[in-house]
Design a protein around this motif. Structure first.
Motif, PDB file in Angstrom:
ATOM      1  N   ALA A   2     -25.557  -4.299 -18.753  1.00 26.61           N
ATOM      2  CA  ALA A   2     -24.396  -3.807 -18.558  1.00 26.61           C
ATOM      3  C   ALA A   2     -23.152  -4.686 -17.832  1.00 26.61           C
ATOM      4  CB  ALA A   2     -24.443  -2.279 -19.151  1.00 26.61           C
ATOM      5  N   ARG A   3     -21.986  -4.362 -18.377  1.00 27.73           N
ATOM      6  CA  ARG A   3     -20.539  -4.923 -16.930  1.00 27.73           C
ATOM      7  C   ARG A   3     -19.949  -4.374 -17.254  1.00 27.73           C
ATOM      8  NH1 ARG A   3     -22.219 -10.463 -15.688  1.00 27.73           N
ATOM      9  NH2 ARG A   3     -19.832 -10.586 -14.601  1.00 27.73           N
ATOM     10  N   THR A   4     -20.168  -3.166 -16.343  1.00 21.97           N
ATOM     11  CA  THR A   4     -19.135  -2.084 -16.379  1.00 21.97           C
ATOM     12  C   THR A   4     -18.328  -2.666 -15.037  1.00 21.97           C
ATOM     13  OG1 THR A   4     -20.274  -0.804 -16.811  1.00 21.97           O
ATOM     14  CG2 THR A   4     -18.252  -0.077 -15.979  1.00 21.97           C
ATOM     15  N   SER A   6     -15.437  -2.336 -12.192  1.00 23.33           N
ATOM     16  CA  SER A   6     -15.239  -0.540 -11.034  1.00 23.33           C
ATOM     17  C   SER A   6     -13.937  -0.151 -11.716  1.00 23.33           C
ATOM     18  CB  SER A   6     -15.091  -0.562  -9.396  1.00 23.33           C
ATOM     19  OG  SER A   6     -14.914  -2.201  -9.434  1.00 23.33           O
ATOM     20  N   ASN A   7     -12.967   1.153 -10.822  1.00 24.66           N
ATOM     21  CA  ASN A   7     -12.263   2.087 -11.707  1.00 24.66           C
ATOM     22  C   ASN A   7     -11.020   1.422 -10.377  1.00 24.66           C
ATOM     23  OD1 ASN A   7     -13.203   2.540 -14.542  1.00 24.66           O
ATOM     24  ND2 ASN A   7     -13.898   5.165 -12.949  1.00 24.66           N
ATOM     25  N   CYS A  49     -30.492  -0.951 -11.174  1.00 26.68           N
ATOM     26  CA  CYS A  49     -30.187  -2.184 -11.310  1.00 26.68           C
ATOM     27  C   CYS A  49     -29.720  -3.858 -11.236  1.00 26.68           C
ATOM     28  CB  CYS A  49     -28.186  -1.273 -10.917  1.00 26.68           C
ATOM     29  SG  CYS A  49     -26.728  -2.395 -11.818  1.00 26.68           S
ATOM     30  N   ALA A 120     -17.271   4.080 -11.116  1.00 31.39           N
ATOM     31  CA  ALA A 120     -17.740   3.988 -12.414  1.00 31.39           C
ATOM     32  C   ALA A 120     -19.678   3.285 -12.184  1.00 31.39           C
ATOM     33  CB  ALA A 120     -16.320   2.835 -13.087  1.00 31.39           C
ATOM     34  N   CYS A 121     -19.293   2.236 -11.395  1.00 30.27           N
ATOM     35  CA  CYS A 121     -20.828   1.490 -11.394  1.00 30.27           C
ATOM     36  C   CYS A 121     -21.627   1.436 -10.457  1.00 30.27           C
ATOM     37  CB  CYS A 121     -20.210  -0.268 -12.514  1.00 30.27           C
ATOM     38  SG  CYS A 121     -19.292  -0.386 -10.571  1.00 30.27           S
ATOM     39  N   ASP A 124     -20.344   0.084  -6.718  1.00 34.67           N
ATOM     40  CA  ASP A 124     -19.095   0.364  -7.017  1.00 34.67           C
ATOM     41  C   ASP A 124     -18.916   0.864  -4.911  1.00 34.67           C
ATOM     42  OD1 ASP A 124     -17.083   0.539  -7.381  1.00 34.67           O
ATOM     43  OD2 ASP A 124     -17.279   1.973  -9.198  1.00 34.67           O
ATOM     44  N   ILE A 177     -18.821  -5.413 -10.396  1.00 39.53           N
ATOM     45  CA  ILE A 177     -19.332  -5.444 -12.085  1.00 39.53           C
ATOM     46  C   ILE A 177     -20.873  -5.076 -11.348  1.00 39.53           C
ATOM     47  CG2 ILE A 177     -19.106  -6.626 -14.425  1.00 39.53           C
ATOM     48  CD1 ILE A 177     -16.827  -6.907 -13.960  1.00 39.53           C
ATOM     49  N   CYS A 179     -23.854  -2.139 -13.289  1.00 35.67           N
ATOM     50  CA  CYS A 179     -24.112  -0.929 -14.696  1.00 35.67           C
ATOM     51  C   CYS A 179     -23.134   0.105 -14.304  1.00 35.67           C
ATOM     52  CB  CYS A 179     -25.721  -0.861 -14.249  1.00 35.67           C
ATOM     53  SG  CYS A 179     -26.533  -2.205 -14.633  1.00 35.67           S
ATOM     54  N   ASN A 180     -23.381   0.876 -14.829  1.00 33.21           N
ATOM     55  CA  ASN A 180     -22.353   1.768 -15.283  1.00 33.21           C
ATOM     56  C   ASN A 180     -23.369   2.857 -15.021  1.00 33.21           C
ATOM     57  OD1 ASN A 180     -24.091   1.861 -17.783  1.00 33.21           O
ATOM     58  ND2 ASN A 180     -23.280   3.891 -18.068  1.00 33.21           N
TER      59      ASN A 180
END
Length: 185
Positions: A2-4, A6-7, A49, A120-121, A124, A177, A179-180
């Protein structure tokens, strides 16, 4: 993988307080006892991760180097260990010792701390000044698993150096960026 992203919590945000289990010392640790004289880095990471595995050596190196310069380092794992048992506290301790973390690796069992930081990830990354106001959030550097760019910690390093020197930190910051975070179902 996954490529989540950060917020990107707003700059100037005050670091939310916490009290969490340090998996290395098996004691409860509070934010106010872990801060550095010049600032504090808070890392949301986990054991499995691939994005974190890719930068683990640099995280350990930066922690060792910058703790000597008055920057506190704190790692936190907030993953759901029921569905991701490889992130369990006993394995967090194993990871911290194997990687040579010179900083606490805390377990956020309720996930409340990750939510308070809008994490988020993994990874982070947050850098707070001595007053615990957010001055940097985003990526360690441009390296990602498989992209061939060396891991240098350049983005975080520049922000920490500016904080220590009392110079302006670039407000243009790239999200991390990874993993979630593995939230409870």
């Amino acid at each position: 993988m996954a490529r989540t992203p950060s917020n990107m919590l707003p700059l100037g945000t005050k670091a939310p307080d916490f009290s969490l289990l340090d998996t290395v010392s098996n004691t409860t640790r509070e934010l106010d006892t872990l801060t550095g004289q010049n600032g504090t880095v808070i890392l949301f990471i986990c054991n499995h991760c691939p994005f974190v595995l890719h930068i683990n050596q640099e995280l350990a190196k930066l922690g060792n180097e910058y703790q000597k310069k008055g920057i506190g380092f704190i790692a936190i794992s907030s993953n759901d260990v029921e569905h991701y048992p490889q992130d369990a506290p006993d394995l967090m301790q194993t990871t911290a010792l194997r990687e040579g973390y010179t900083f606490p690796y805390l377990y956020d069992e309720t996930q409340e701390v990750a939510k308070a930081y809008d994490a988020a990830c993994t990874p982070d990354i947050y850098l707070f000044n001595a007053d615990l106001q957010l001055v940097y959030r985003g990526q360690l550097d441009d390296s990602r698993p498989g992209n061939g760019i060396p891991v240098t910690g350049n983005d975080l390093r520049k922000a920490m150096d500016a904080l220590i020197e009392g110079t302006a930190i670039d407000a243009i910051q790239k999200p991390s960026i990874g993993c979630n975070i593995k939230w409870f179902s």
